[in-house]
Structures are given as C-alpha cells and as structure tokens.
Design a protein around this motif. Sequence first.
Motif, PDB file in Angstrom:
ATOM      1  N   SER A  76      -7.813  12.151  -5.373  1.00 24.78           N
ATOM      2  CA  SER A  76      -7.652  12.295  -6.814  1.00 24.78           C
ATOM      3  C   SER A  76      -6.180  12.168  -7.162  1.00 24.78           C
ATOM      4  O   SER A  76      -5.304  12.301  -6.296  1.00 24.78           O
ATOM      5  N   VAL A  77      -5.895  11.910  -8.431  1.00 23.83           N
ATOM      6  CA  VAL A  77      -4.503  11.786  -8.868  1.00 23.83           C
ATOM      7  C   VAL A  77      -3.723  13.061  -8.568  1.00 23.83           C
ATOM      8  O   VAL A  77      -2.592  13.012  -8.077  1.00 23.83           O
ATOM      9  N   GLY A  78      -4.334  14.219  -8.818  1.00 23.21           N
ATOM     10  CA  GLY A  78      -3.640  15.485  -8.610  1.00 23.21           C
ATOM     11  C   GLY A  78      -3.295  15.775  -7.165  1.00 23.21           C
ATOM     12  O   GLY A  78      -2.391  16.573  -6.880  1.00 23.21           O
ATOM     13  N   GLU A  79      -3.993  15.117  -6.246  1.00 23.81           N
ATOM     14  CA  GLU A  79      -3.739  15.347  -4.814  1.00 23.81           C
ATOM     15  C   GLU A  79      -2.635  14.465  -4.253  1.00 23.81           C
ATOM     16  O   GLU A  79      -2.217  14.648  -3.107  1.00 23.81           O
ATOM     17  N   ILE A  80      -2.142  13.520  -5.038  1.00 21.33           N
ATOM     18  CA  ILE A  80      -1.178  12.551  -4.520  1.00 21.33           C
ATOM     19  C   ILE A  80       0.114  13.197  -4.013  1.00 21.33           C
ATOM     20  O   ILE A  80       0.578  12.867  -2.906  1.00 21.33           O
ATOM     21  N   PRO A  81       0.758  14.127  -4.757  1.00 19.33           N
ATOM     22  CA  PRO A  81       2.012  14.698  -4.241  1.00 19.33           C
ATOM     23  C   PRO A  81       1.866  15.370  -2.873  1.00 19.33           C
ATOM     24  O   PRO A  81       2.715  15.185  -1.994  1.00 19.33           O
ATOM     25  N   VAL A  82       0.797  16.134  -2.699  1.00 18.47           N
ATOM     26  CA  VAL A  82       0.579  16.804  -1.409  1.00 18.47           C
ATOM     27  C   VAL A  82       0.296  15.769  -0.321  1.00 18.47           C
ATOM     28  O   VAL A  82       0.808  15.882   0.803  1.00 18.47           O
ATOM     29  N   ALA A  83      -0.498  14.756  -0.657  1.00 19.65           N
ATOM     30  CA  ALA A  83      -0.811  13.718   0.327  1.00 19.65           C
ATOM     31  C   ALA A  83       0.445  12.982   0.774  1.00 19.65           C
ATOM     32  O   ALA A  83       0.597  12.643   1.954  1.00 19.65           O
ATOM     33  N   LEU A  84       1.364  12.752  -0.161  1.00 16.25           N
ATOM     34  CA  LEU A  84       2.633  12.114   0.199  1.00 16.25           C
ATOM     35  C   LEU A  84       3.494  13.038   1.053  1.00 16.25           C
ATOM     36  O   LEU A  84       4.066  12.622   2.063  1.00 16.25           O
ATOM     37  N   SER A  85       3.588  14.301   0.660  1.00 20.04           N
ATOM     38  CA  SER A  85       4.457  15.236   1.379  1.00 20.04           C
ATOM     39  C   SER A  85       3.961  15.496   2.796  1.00 20.04           C
ATOM     40  O   SER A  85       4.767  15.709   3.713  1.00 20.04           O
ATOM     41  N   LYS A  86       2.655  15.460   2.985  1.00 21.06           N
ATOM     42  CA  LYS A  86       2.070  15.692   4.315  1.00 21.06           C
ATOM     43  C   LYS A  86       1.864  14.407   5.097  1.00 21.06           C
ATOM     44  O   LYS A  86       1.295  14.423   6.180  1.00 21.06           O
ATOM     45  N   LYS A  87       2.323  13.286   4.512  1.00 23.09           N
ATOM     46  CA  LYS A  87       2.232  11.975   5.151  1.00 23.09           C
ATOM     47  C   LYS A  87       0.782  11.554   5.423  1.00 23.09           C
ATOM     48  O   LYS A  87       0.512  10.783   6.345  1.00 23.09           O
ATOM     49  N   VAL A  88      -0.126  12.081   4.627  1.00 27.25           N
ATOM     50  CA  VAL A  88      -1.514  11.606   4.677  1.00 27.25           C
ATOM     51  C   VAL A  88      -1.557  10.172   4.170  1.00 27.25           C
ATOM     52  O   VAL A  88      -2.368   9.361   4.609  1.00 27.25           O
ATOM     53  N   ILE A  89      -0.658   9.860   3.229  1.00 29.10           N
ATOM     54  CA  ILE A  89      -0.515   8.500   2.720  1.00 29.10           C
ATOM     55  C   ILE A  89       0.951   8.099   2.762  1.00 29.10           C
ATOM     56  O   ILE A  89       1.847   8.950   2.732  1.00 29.10           O
ATOM     57  N   ASP A  90       1.180   6.784   2.855  1.00 20.28           N
ATOM     58  CA  ASP A  90       2.541   6.249   2.841  1.00 20.28           C
ATOM     59  C   ASP A  90       2.968   5.842   1.441  1.00 20.28           C
ATOM     60  O   ASP A  90       4.157   5.651   1.178  1.00 20.28           O
ATOM     61  N   GLY A  91       1.973   5.701   0.565  1.00 19.15           N
ATOM     62  CA  GLY A  91       2.259   5.281  -0.793  1.00 19.15           C
ATOM     63  C   GLY A  91       1.015   5.404  -1.652  1.00 19.15           C
ATOM     64  O   GLY A  91      -0.053   5.808  -1.178  1.00 19.15           O
ATOM     65  N   ALA A  92       1.158   5.048  -2.920  1.00 20.89           N
ATOM     66  CA  ALA A  92       0.037   5.193  -3.847  1.00 20.89           C
ATOM     67  C   ALA A  92       0.057   4.077  -4.879  1.00 20.89           C
ATOM     68  O   ALA A  92       1.123   3.600  -5.284  1.00 20.89           O
ATOM     69  N   MET A  93      -1.139   3.683  -5.310  1.00 23.50           N
ATOM     70  CA  MET A  93      -1.296   2.759  -6.429  1.00 23.50           C
ATOM     71  C   MET A  93      -1.570   3.582  -7.686  1.00 23.50           C
ATOM     72  O   MET A  93      -2.664   4.107  -7.859  1.00 23.50           O
ATOM     73  N   ILE A  94      -0.568   3.708  -8.525  1.00 15.76           N
ATOM     74  CA  ILE A  94      -0.677   4.460  -9.777  1.00 15.76           C
ATOM     75  C   ILE A  94       0.322   3.870 -10.766  1.00 15.76           C
ATOM     76  O   ILE A  94       1.286   3.213 -10.378  1.00 15.76           O
TER      77      ILE A  94
END
Length: 349
Positions: free
Chosen positions: A195-213
């Motif tokens: 979800s959009v709200g989960e993006i900051p945590v996902a970035l900080s925990k390196k679950v993702i390298d980037g986002a399409m937003i």
Amino acid sequence: MSILKRAKYFALGTTMSALVAPFAWAAEYEFKLHHFLSPKAPAHAQMLEPWAQQIMDASDGRIKIEIFPSMTLGGKPPQLPRQVRDGVVDIAWIVNAYAAGQFPRTEVFELPGVHQGSSAAVNKAMRKMYEEGELSKDFKGVVPLFQHVHGGQALHMATDEVRSPDDLAGKKIRIPSRTGAWVIESLGANPVKTSVGEIPVALSKKVIDGAMIPFEIIPPLKIHEQTKYQIEGPNGKRLGTTSFSVIMNEDRWNSLPADIQQIFLDHSGLEWHAEVGEIWDGAEAFGIGIATKSGNEHVQLSEAEWAEFEAAVAPVVDRWIAEMDEKGIDGQALYDQAVKLVNENMATN
C-alpha cells in the motif's frame, strides 16, 4: 488561490472547509459520499470538499453532501463500487484499479504512452471517451460524475540512479497496479505490491529498492528522507498513471429532477476535469520541490534515454490489447483513441 499555493495545501493535506458541520436548513436532496482516505488527505481537502461545496452553494440549500472519509461507513476500498451500486452510499470516490476487472476499458488511461505530462489533458480525454459511449460500458449501475488521474508514476530510488532499463535489472520496485507490475517486469525489475502508506517502511527496511508513485506523495510520506533520486521522462512523461472516478448510484441519479442533475453536471464538466488535473500537477511541482530542497536529485531523462524505456514497455500495451481482445473489447481502438485525445488536449491546453 494560485495553482502552486493550492498544490502546497494539497500536498500537506490542509483542510479547506468542514462539510460535516450541521446545516441550519433541511436540504431536499441529501447525499452520502464515501471514500478511503483520511479527512486530512490531499484529495479530500483539495478536490472532494471544494467540489461538494460548489454544488451545495449552487443549489441554494437544496443539496447537502456529507463526506464520510476513511471508510467510516464500513467495508474496504475495493468494495466502494459495489456499495454505490447496492445503494449503501449515494456517491463514492474510487480507485478504478482496486475493483479488479470492473473497469477494463477505463484502464487504458493507466497504460504507458498515454499520460504525456499533463493530467488535465488526460482527464479531459477520459471525459470525452465517456461521453462518446465507449467508457460508459464500464459503469453499469453507476453514473461517473467525474474521472481523473494523478500526475503519473515516477521512479523514486533509495540509492541507485536510473537512466536506462538496465539500471533497474533485478531491483525490487513497489507497483501501484497490475499494469504497473507489467511495466516493472518489462524493465527487468521485480514488482512488489504494498500500500502507499507502507512505502516509507519498505524503503527503510530495504524490502524495496524504489517505488512507482507520483511526486505529490513525497511530502505527506516524507519519501525524500528514504530516497536519493526522483526520476521521470522528458517534459513530465511517466510510466503510466492511476485512474479514479467519483460515481453516483444510477437509480439515485435517475430519481433526481433535471435541475438538480444539471447542478451536478455544471460542476463536473470539462472545466472541472481540467482544474482537477491542474491541482494534481501543481502538487507534483510542490512535491519535487521538497525533494530537491532536501538534497535529492531530480533526474529528467533525455529523449534518447526515454526512448529506451518506451521500447522496453511497449509489450505492456500489446499485452493489454490482447487481453481486451479476448474479452471482446477492441483494445487497439481504445488505446489509439486515448492517445489521440490526450495529444489533442496537450496541443490546446
């Protein structure tokens, strides 16, 4: 108020007015408008509230629209179209892609190659195609009062600059929709659904390298604190976008007298579609300004660099067209018409 100033309020989620305050009169026509974001969310404060207020003001007290944010009337966001069709609510603001498979024709506006840097141009094209009849086939049991897109999917990268599809190889990228997943796959990266709200945590925990937003989401989620690069094509071109609709129950609409219907139509036409686009694009400018002021790099790809991305994602359009053909829908005609109308609007804006 200037577009830039409105965009600032949009991005910060500043509430312009409180529509839920008690009224001193009994309106003849009362409507419940349901949506999934908070009352401080940008779309609530800068789009839904002003739109509803304009309609109420124009009705001289005959219309009352009460907005229920944050799914306070129950259910989950993908259920909003059914709530309207079933008459649980009168009006809802929806993300078309959340209701999987229910708006196949409208999905054409989310494909790469359609959004060319102007949300107003896309919004007006959406309205035109609805009025011409093809998109109306998606809206059984409901009446779309207005439709729109956001500023388009840019790439926000935590540590890696991206200037070619090869730079994305193997990266984990948050995607907004199924067509967004197709885009990321075509670029050699791995789509991750959050979800959009989960993006900051996902970035900080390196679950993702980037986002399409889009860029407008940078300030409220402080995306600039978790990324170094914000990347888009030349002249604001993007890798697709997300489409939205404000819909009313069809039976409720048909029950309204012509003069009340006309008030809604007067405040939901091409001029409003263009204004909504300008608001969202203004918010893009504010969002990227926040990122660059914090030291992030705003990468605007050259035409030659962008051509590599366009070539890589071209199969996404072919895939969508083939899927539509299997459903008995002329996907190629829809895509060609959407691109044509957007380009015409770009030329006249």
